[in-house]
Design a protein around this motif. Structure first.
Motif, PDB file in Angstrom:
ATOM      1  N   ALA A   4       0.868  -1.180   0.000  1.00 14.55           N
ATOM      2  CA  ALA A   4       0.000   0.000   0.000  1.00 14.55           C
ATOM      3  C   ALA A   4       0.903   1.228   0.000  1.00 14.55           C
ATOM      4  O   ALA A   4       1.483   1.569   1.032  1.00 14.55           O
ATOM      5  N   GLU A   5       1.048   1.880  -1.155  1.00 11.89           N
ATOM      6  CA  GLU A   5       1.959   3.006  -1.282  1.00 11.89           C
ATOM      7  C   GLU A   5       1.272   4.189  -1.952  1.00 11.89           C
ATOM      8  O   GLU A   5       0.705   4.056  -3.030  1.00 11.89           O
ATOM      9  N   ALA A  47      -3.794   0.443  -9.184  1.00 12.97           N
ATOM     10  CA  ALA A  47      -2.992   1.666  -9.175  1.00 12.97           C
ATOM     11  C   ALA A  47      -3.728   2.740  -9.956  1.00 12.97           C
ATOM     12  O   ALA A  47      -4.504   2.455 -10.877  1.00 12.97           O
ATOM     13  N   THR A  48      -3.483   3.978  -9.578  1.00 13.62           N
ATOM     14  CA  THR A  48      -3.919   5.124 -10.374  1.00 13.62           C
ATOM     15  C   THR A  48      -2.756   5.501 -11.284  1.00 13.62           C
ATOM     16  O   THR A  48      -1.634   5.712 -10.815  1.00 13.62           O
ATOM     17  N   VAL A  49      -3.019   5.587 -12.581  1.00 15.87           N
ATOM     18  CA  VAL A  49      -1.960   5.715 -13.583  1.00 15.87           C
ATOM     19  C   VAL A  49      -2.244   6.910 -14.484  1.00 15.87           C
ATOM     20  O   VAL A  49      -3.400   7.141 -14.879  1.00 15.87           O
ATOM     21  N   ARG A  50      -1.181   7.642 -14.837  1.00 15.09           N
ATOM     22  CA  ARG A  50      -1.338   8.793 -15.742  1.00 15.09           C
ATOM     23  C   ARG A  50      -0.149   8.842 -16.694  1.00 15.09           C
ATOM     24  O   ARG A  50       1.008   8.830 -16.262  1.00 15.09           O
ATOM     25  N   PHE A  51      -0.431   8.872 -17.999  1.00 12.31           N
ATOM     26  CA  PHE A  51       0.615   9.124 -18.985  1.00 12.31           C
ATOM     27  C   PHE A  51       0.920  10.623 -18.966  1.00 12.31           C
ATOM     28  O   PHE A  51       0.055  11.452 -19.272  1.00 12.31           O
ATOM     29  N   ASP A  52       2.153  10.990 -18.601  1.00 11.17           N
ATOM     30  CA  ASP A  52       2.543  12.399 -18.621  1.00 11.17           C
ATOM     31  C   ASP A  52       3.133  12.801 -19.962  1.00 11.17           C
ATOM     32  O   ASP A  52       2.983  13.950 -20.404  1.00 11.17           O
ATOM     33  N   LYS A  53       3.808  11.858 -20.603  1.00 14.53           N
ATOM     34  CA  LYS A  53       4.410  12.125 -21.903  1.00 14.53           C
ATOM     35  C   LYS A  53       4.599  10.808 -22.624  1.00 14.53           C
ATOM     36  O   LYS A  53       4.995   9.802 -22.019  1.00 14.53           O
ATOM     37  N   VAL A  54       4.294  10.777 -23.923  1.00 19.90           N
ATOM     38  CA  VAL A  54       4.488   9.555 -24.703  1.00 19.90           C
ATOM     39  C   VAL A  54       5.183   9.888 -26.012  1.00 19.90           C
ATOM     40  O   VAL A  54       4.982  10.967 -26.577  1.00 19.90           O
ATOM     41  N   ASP A 109      -5.839  10.783 -15.164  1.00 21.05           N
ATOM     42  CA  ASP A 109      -5.753   9.661 -14.235  1.00 21.05           C
ATOM     43  C   ASP A 109      -6.743   8.581 -14.626  1.00 21.05           C
ATOM     44  O   ASP A 109      -7.933   8.865 -14.836  1.00 21.05           O
ATOM     45  N   VAL A 110      -6.273   7.354 -14.732  1.00 17.86           N
ATOM     46  CA  VAL A 110      -7.157   6.204 -14.908  1.00 17.86           C
ATOM     47  C   VAL A 110      -6.816   5.192 -13.826  1.00 17.86           C
ATOM     48  O   VAL A 110      -5.671   5.098 -13.373  1.00 17.86           O
ATOM     49  N   LYS A 111      -7.818   4.453 -13.405  1.00 17.91           N
ATOM     50  CA  LYS A 111      -7.638   3.481 -12.334  1.00 17.91           C
ATOM     51  C   LYS A 111      -7.606   2.083 -12.932  1.00 17.91           C
ATOM     52  O   LYS A 111      -8.586   1.636 -13.530  1.00 17.91           O
ATOM     53  N   LEU A 112      -6.471   1.439 -12.766  1.00 19.26           N
ATOM     54  CA  LEU A 112      -6.283   0.087 -13.278  1.00 19.26           C
ATOM     55  C   LEU A 112      -6.332  -0.905 -12.121  1.00 19.26           C
ATOM     56  O   LEU A 112      -5.864  -0.612 -11.022  1.00 19.26           O
ATOM     57  N   ALA A 113      -6.885  -2.069 -12.379  1.00 16.75           N
ATOM     58  CA  ALA A 113      -6.874  -3.144 -11.386  1.00 16.75           C
ATOM     59  C   ALA A 113      -6.856  -4.475 -12.118  1.00 16.75           C
ATOM     60  O   ALA A 113      -7.572  -4.653 -13.108  1.00 16.75           O
ATOM     61  N   ILE A 114      -6.031  -5.379 -11.626  1.00 16.44           N
ATOM     62  CA  ILE A 114      -5.973  -6.739 -12.160  1.00 16.44           C
ATOM     63  C   ILE A 114      -6.203  -7.691 -10.998  1.00 16.44           C
ATOM     64  O   ILE A 114      -5.540  -7.577  -9.960  1.00 16.44           O
ATOM     65  N   GLU A 115      -7.143  -8.614 -11.158  1.00 20.10           N
ATOM     66  CA  GLU A 115      -7.361  -9.652 -10.152  1.00 20.10           C
ATOM     67  C   GLU A 115      -6.804 -10.965 -10.690  1.00 20.10           C
ATOM     68  O   GLU A 115      -7.202 -11.416 -11.768  1.00 20.10           O
ATOM     69  N   PHE A 169       2.484   7.217 -11.164  1.00 15.79           N
ATOM     70  CA  PHE A 169       1.638   6.241 -10.478  1.00 15.79           C
ATOM     71  C   PHE A 169       1.326   6.738  -9.071  1.00 15.79           C
ATOM     72  O   PHE A 169       2.156   7.358  -8.410  1.00 15.79           O
ATOM     73  N   ASP A 170       0.129   6.419  -8.606  1.00 19.40           N
ATOM     74  CA  ASP A 170      -0.267   6.744  -7.244  1.00 19.40           C
ATOM     75  C   ASP A 170      -1.144   5.620  -6.721  1.00 19.40           C
ATOM     76  O   ASP A 170      -1.690   4.816  -7.491  1.00 19.40           O
ATOM     77  N   ASP A 171      -1.281   5.560  -5.397  1.00 24.08           N
ATOM     78  CA  ASP A 171      -2.176   4.606  -4.734  1.00 24.08           C
ATOM     79  C   ASP A 171      -1.966   3.185  -5.245  1.00 24.08           C
ATOM     80  O   ASP A 171      -2.908   2.498  -5.659  1.00 24.08           O
TER      81      ASP A 171
END
Length: 626
Positions: free
Chosen positions: A48-49, A98-105, A169-175, A215-217
């Motif tokens: 948990a970070e 995780a909460t993920v955001r592309f800042d630059k591509v 921000d998009v929220k990704l989750a893998i189970e 990345f966050d959370d």
């Protein structure tokens, strides 16, 4: 205890109104929004970070690339190629979010990924769940393996309904459950795989390719082993009855191949022994209906069974299809993909069950086989011989106490007929509360699928897996009007002091029934929340909405904070005796928080109401400890 539910709404009213508003807080209409990511009930939290420390967490290993913490987010940069940071530990059953955001591509095809099984050193092979910034491409989302040879093995790919883009921000989750995994984007399942090849020591990772990503959370939570339970936001599990038996001859490898290509999560087949004890895949007690032969399967040798034509009865172009042995079926699933829901047909002796278990183990498929039967003793034999295999009990009518029987037999699933479940749909919630999945047989109509989705069942056994997979896809894209839920007040993440009086505001659309709870207790939208009656700390609002398009669950949190202003309000509103209020305000003004806590506790039930005294004392001690 107050519960809020909305009764059935007519189709015409839904068509005219477009949405059902449960409450508009304070006269303010809040725009409808998407669901927050939903998952299984949490277990032990392995990671948990939120990166508030400003440095890389202990145990995180930047294998390559530029990784640093900036403004409370982990930022990874790969100017070219693929770069990763590893962490965590090996888990068989877990949820990675995780909460993920592309800042630059560099370009829209560049990607980021959650590493699902990656050695701490970053050495190959490893498995990842990737997302491109141009996620609406046909391969916008993928499950993939980087092989020891450095080649990519992409096992599953799909398009997201919208582009991740940059700056969003998009929220990704893998189970993950063993070799199976579900992909969630902003709380909606978009893809599933059964092709992961797991190591014995791989942990988690974050990966960037040709991009700068923040990345966050980041959170990794252990899950219970029962991957048959359907998480919130996931579609119905598609189980192909006897393979795709509406499109190919049942219980053959041809039907299995059609079902696999149709997007089935599981292939359901039947097993029985030949005269010489070889487990064969066949439904009936005789070969008469589905082959060109006659006689009971238990009276025919394996050589006689392999000589039969099991395809021409269905259609001319299936001439020559053979009855597969269980070993042949499992080998096909292992090599070409897929999982098996294996019905042990009728009563079997312990030795006959032992032979089936022997074949499953010999084919290295124990993690991809789920055994079901109508016969209780057969399930008892299976559990004793192979406790690693999940079990399901088939039922044409419901037992008097399905939950008790499920516990007694150690079931992973209780699998009733559709007709049995219609009479008592509430049993689904009872079984779920006990950690038992519900798979319903055999259902081939969209009308029934919609009803069963409303019941909350986990999976459907169907002769038409392609149609059910398509129906699921329509739901995920909103074609059938999945309920929408927004908690408008208090806002997610809000921090409230004791003086604030927010209205519990919830807005829903396409919902026939809505249940709202606060910290697990029923709550009523539209009513004022009284922070003077809540403990300091985090509080959880959960909303579950059910409608013709399925079910949506949203969870938000707010925090009640202890501060001098709120504590003063608490004292003034406490209904304490005038002298007691005056004494407590003086102690508060002087900053003598420990003495204020002691005074409140001393006067509890005397000059200060007991419940309020406890809250005052807790807040005062919290301030004293700062």
């Amino acid at each position: 205890m107050i519960i809020s539910r909305i009764g059935p709404t007519s189709a015409r009213r839904r068509a005219v109104a477009g949405l059902a508003t449960l409450v508009v807080a304070g006269g303010l209409l809040t725009a409808l929004g998407g669901a927050t990511p939903a998952g299984a009930e949490p277990g032990d939290v392995a990671v948990a970070e939120n990166f508030d420390s400003g440095t890389l967490p202990a145990g995180w290993r930047a294998v390559d690339g530029d990784w640093k913490v900036v403004d409370g987010r982990l930022v990874g940069t790969a100017t070219s190629g693929t770069r990763k940071i590893t962490f965590g530990r090996h888990l068989e059953h877990f949820r990675f979010s995780a909460t993920v955001r592309f800042d630059k591509v560099n370009e829209a095809t560049r990607w980021t990924a959650l590493g699902l099984d990656v050695p701490a050193s970053g050495a190959t092979p490893w498995w990842i769940a990737t997302m491109r910034s141009g996620s609406t491409a046909a391969n916008g989302l993928e499950f993939a393996q980087l092989t020891p040879a450095g080649a990519w093995n992409v096992t599953n790919a799909t398009a997201a309904p919208y582009a991740a883009g940059t700056g969003r921000d998009v929220k990704l989750a893998i189970e993950v459950h063993g070799n199976q995994a579900r992909w969630f984007l902003d709380g909606r399942q978009l893809m599933r795989t059964s092709s992961l090849q797991r190591s014995t020591d791989g942990g988690q990772a974050l990966v960037v390719n040709g991009a700068t990503v923040s990345f966050d959370d980041v959170r990794v939570t252990e899950l219970a082993p029962n991957g048959l339970l359907r998480p919130d936001g996931a579609p119905l599990t598609v189980i192909a009855h006897r393979g795709a038996s509406a499109a190919a001859p049942e219980n053959t490898l041809a039907a299995q191949e059609v079902a696999r290509r149709a997007g089935s999560d599981w292939i359901e087949n039947d097993v029985q022994p030949s005269k010489d004890g070889v487990p064969f895949v066949l439904h009936d007690g005789t070969v008469d209906r589905t082959t060109d032969g006659t006689g009971a399967i238990r009276n025919l040798t394996s050589a006689q069974l392999k000589a039969l034509d099991a395809g021409s009865w269905f259609a001319p172009h299936f001439v020559g299809a053979r009855l597969p042995t269980l070993a042949e079926q499992l080998a096909d699933l292992r090599n070409r993909g897929g999982n098996l829901l294996l019905e042990i047909k009728g009563a079997h002796t312990r030795d006959e069950v032992a032979r089936i278990v022997e074949v499953i183990r010999a084919e290295r498929m124990t993690t991809r086989v789920f055994v079901q039967s109508f016969d209780v003793e057969t399930l008892r034999h299976t559990r004793a011989l192979a406790p690693e295999l999940p079990l399901g009990l088939l039922r044409g009518t419901l037992d008097a106490d399905p939950v008790a029987l499920a516990k007694e037999l150690g079931l992973a699933a209780y699998n009733p007929s559709d007709a049995a479940l219609v009479a008592h749909p509430s049993v689904v919630a009872d079984l779920h509360a006990a950690g038992v999945a519900v798979m319903v047989w055999t259902v081939d109509s969209a009308t029934a699928w919609q009803r069963l989705e409303g019941y909350g069942v986990d999976g459907i056994i169907t002769n038409r897996p392609a149609e059910l997979a398509g129906w699921n896809a329509a739901q995920l894209q909103g074609g059938l009007g999945r309920p929408t839920v927004t908690v408008s007040s208090p806002a997610d993440g809000a921090r409230l002091d004791r003086a604030q009086r927010p209205v519990l505001g919830v807005v829903t659309g396409n919902a026939d029934a809505v249940t709202v709870t606060l910290d697990g207790e029923p709550a009523t939208p539209g009513r004022v929340l009284d922070p003077t009656r809540l403990a300091a700390g985090a509080h959880t609002i959960r909303v579950e909405a059910t409608g013709p398009g399925g079910r949506t669950t949203v969870t938000t949190t707010f925090t009640v904070v202890a501060d001098p202003t709120g504590l003063a309000h608490l004292v003034l509103a406490s209904e304490a005796a005038a002298g007691a209020r005056h004494a407590m305000l003086n102690l508060l003004a002087d900053g003598r928080y420990d003495q204020l806590a002691a005074y409140a506790e001393q006067q509890a039930g005397k000059q200060v109401p007991t419940a309020v005294a406890a809250v005052i004392a807790a807040d005062a001690r919290s301030l004293a400890d700062r």
